[in-house]
Design an enzyme around this catalytic site. Structure first.
Site, PDB file in Angstrom:
ATOM      1  N   GLY A 112      -8.038 -15.047 -19.293  1.00 24.30           N
ATOM      2  CA  GLY A 112      -7.475 -14.671 -20.594  1.00 24.30           C
ATOM      3  C   GLY A 112      -6.717 -15.790 -21.299  1.00 24.30           C
ATOM      4  N   ASP A 136      -9.003 -11.630 -10.986  1.00 19.65           N
ATOM      5  CA  ASP A 136      -8.429 -10.367 -11.477  1.00 19.65           C
ATOM      6  C   ASP A 136      -9.472  -9.461 -12.138  1.00 19.65           C
ATOM      7  OD1 ASP A 136      -6.042 -11.549 -10.712  1.00 19.65           O
ATOM      8  OD2 ASP A 136      -5.603 -12.283 -12.730  1.00 19.65           O
ATOM      9  N   ARG A 171       2.580   2.849  12.064  1.00 17.00           N
ATOM     10  CA  ARG A 171       3.390   2.330  10.968  1.00 17.00           C
ATOM     11  C   ARG A 171       2.731   2.581   9.609  1.00 17.00           C
ATOM     12  NH1 ARG A 171       4.493  -3.588  13.591  1.00 17.00           N
ATOM     13  NH2 ARG A 171       6.501  -3.113  14.539  1.00 17.00           N
ATOM     14  N   GLU A 231      -0.287  -6.070  -7.495  1.00 19.21           N
ATOM     15  CA  GLU A 231       0.990  -6.746  -7.792  1.00 19.21           C
ATOM     16  C   GLU A 231       1.625  -6.247  -9.097  1.00 19.21           C
ATOM     17  OE1 GLU A 231       0.423 -10.971  -8.344  1.00 19.21           O
ATOM     18  OE2 GLU A 231      -1.308 -10.677  -9.639  1.00 19.21           O
ATOM     19  N   ARG A 292       5.876  -1.943   7.269  1.00 24.04           N
ATOM     20  CA  ARG A 292       5.775  -3.404   7.196  1.00 24.04           C
ATOM     21  C   ARG A 292       5.077  -3.767   5.894  1.00 24.04           C
ATOM     22  NH1 ARG A 292       8.772  -3.219  10.833  1.00 24.04           N
ATOM     23  NH2 ARG A 292       8.735  -4.291  12.843  1.00 24.04           N
ATOM     24  N   VAL A 299      -4.160 -16.631  -0.680  1.00 23.50           N
ATOM     25  CA  VAL A 299      -5.308 -16.664   0.237  1.00 23.50           C
ATOM     26  C   VAL A 299      -6.507 -15.962  -0.426  1.00 23.50           C
ATOM     27  CG1 VAL A 299      -4.789 -14.506   1.493  1.00 23.50           C
ATOM     28  CG2 VAL A 299      -5.895 -16.369   2.687  1.00 23.50           C
TER      29      VAL A 299
END
Ligand code: F6P
Length: 374
Positions: A112, A136, A171, A231, A292, A299
């Site tokens: 973008g 993305d 977990r 994110e 966790r 990466v």
């Protein structure tokens, strides 16, 4: 002087960039007898006229290489930081360099931000053409971008691995994947790896709804869960605050108001940075299960491109050269279904492709009982 094309890579690197550079260079030379020169480190290298000739020997052996052989940078062409504390419009200098090399076209590989920069160069008469790349997958006007498939593969493999350790330790594992402000990467890798919860920016989440899903699994005999978080995902409260701040920015009329609104948004974004850790803590408190956090980070965009990305980058690179030969510039080369089309940069610049709420991936996730946090 032989007919010449220039090329540069800008913004975050993305698997498939070298495959695209190779396709442009080989196809230009073989089909039209054109030569290719590459500018180093994106628009900054164009401004500084740092370039390299890309002959057959330079293009050999790069198809499967990650990153970009040209280097990249994030900058704005009309407000470039040149070290004197005053962002400057460097487009005239770039135009001079394009003219000096007698470039028939300047190929800009990017997402973008790069497309916005390319449009700004087109406005001063530089013949630009863009190829959409980003992990993305959020470039408006194309069905897909190269880099995305590789990132989905990397994230999926990582989440697969987290599954067995989450299971063994009973977990909650909260995995943050990239994607900027969209959920393509989280949704695809989450579904492909059998995540229990997937949180994306397009669907603001309620932490209680997420905790309920985890508790239901615990009651049903699965005291572990995989929560994939994009994110850019936000809780409902955060999304409401953000929407208000954005509205304030839009309504600001004086420079002072605009600056104040900008500062508020920056402070909000700063506070959001640790939101994945906070989510894991909240889930731990509400479910009594240990949690966790794994942040996959860069990466996801490193290393060798997948075959699908090599193929896509090659198709787009070849089509790009054909468009240049036809004199079609000021466009982005886009994937539309089975075909490749040239789309006017004005139609795509400044827009973002979000995951539509009726997208088949969202439908599939819901049908499988994957919680989206709403
Ligand atoms: O646009 C690609 C991307 O990897 C995003 O997913 C992420 O938000 C951003 O770049 C990270 O940027 P940087 O490389 O500057 O840390």
């Amino acid at each position: 002087m032989p007919r010449t094309i220039g090329i540069l890579t800008a913004g975050g690197d993305s698997p498939g960039l070298n495959a695209a550079i190779r396709a442009v260079g080989k196809s230009a030379a073989r089909t039209y007898g054109m030569q290719l020169i590459g500018f180093r480190d994106g628009f900054r290298g164009l401004m500084e006229n740092r370039f390299v000739r890309l002959g057959p020997e330079d293009l050999a052996g790069i198809l499967d290489r990650g990153g970009t052989i040209l280097g990249t940078s994030r900058t704005r062409v009309h407000k470039m930081d040149i070290g004197n504390g005053k962002p400057m419009d460097m487009r005239p200098m770039m135009k001079r360099n394009v003219e000096e090399h007698q470039l028939e076209a300047l190929v800009c590989l990017g997402g973008g931000g790069t497309i916005k920069n390319a449009l700004r160069l087109a406005e001063v008469g530089i013949p630009v053409i863009c190829l959409p790349k980003t992990i993305d997958n959020d470039v408006y006007g194309t069905d897909v971008t190269f880099g995305y498939d590789t990132a989905v593969n990397i994230a999926t493999e990582a989440i697969d691995r987290l599954h067995s350790t989450a299971h063994s330790h009973h977990r909650i594992v909260v995995v943050e994947v990239m994607g900027h402000n969209t959920g393509w990467l989280a949704l695809a890798s989450g579904i492909a790896s059998g995540a229990d919860v997937i949180l994306i920016p397009e669907v603001p989440y309620d932490v209680d709804a997420v905790a309920d899903k985890i508790l239901q699994r615990k009651t049903a005999g699965s005291p572990f869960s995989i929560v994939v978080v994009a994110e850019g995902a936000m809780s409902r409260e955060a999304a409401e605050t953000f929407a208000k701040l954005e509205a304030r920015k839009q309504q600001a009329s004086t420079d002072e108001e605009k600056q104040a609104a900008k500062r508020e948004i920056e402070a909000f974004e700063q506070a959001q940075l640790r939101s994945t850790e906070r989510l894991a803590e909240e889930l731990e408190e509400r479910t009594g299960l240990e949690s966790r956090v794994t942040i996959l980070g860069h990466v996801q965009r490193g290393g060798t491109p997948s075959p699908a990305d090599r193929l896509l980058a090659t198709r787009l690179g070849v089509a790009c050269v054909d468009f240049i030969a036809e004199g079609r510039v000021g466009v982005m080369v886009a994937v539309r279904g089975e075909s490749v089309e040239a789309v006017d940069l004005k139609e795509v610049a400044g827009k973002r492709r979000m995951v539509p709420l009726d997208h088949p991936m969202i439908h599939s996730a819901r049908r499988l009982g994957i919680a989206l946090g709403d």
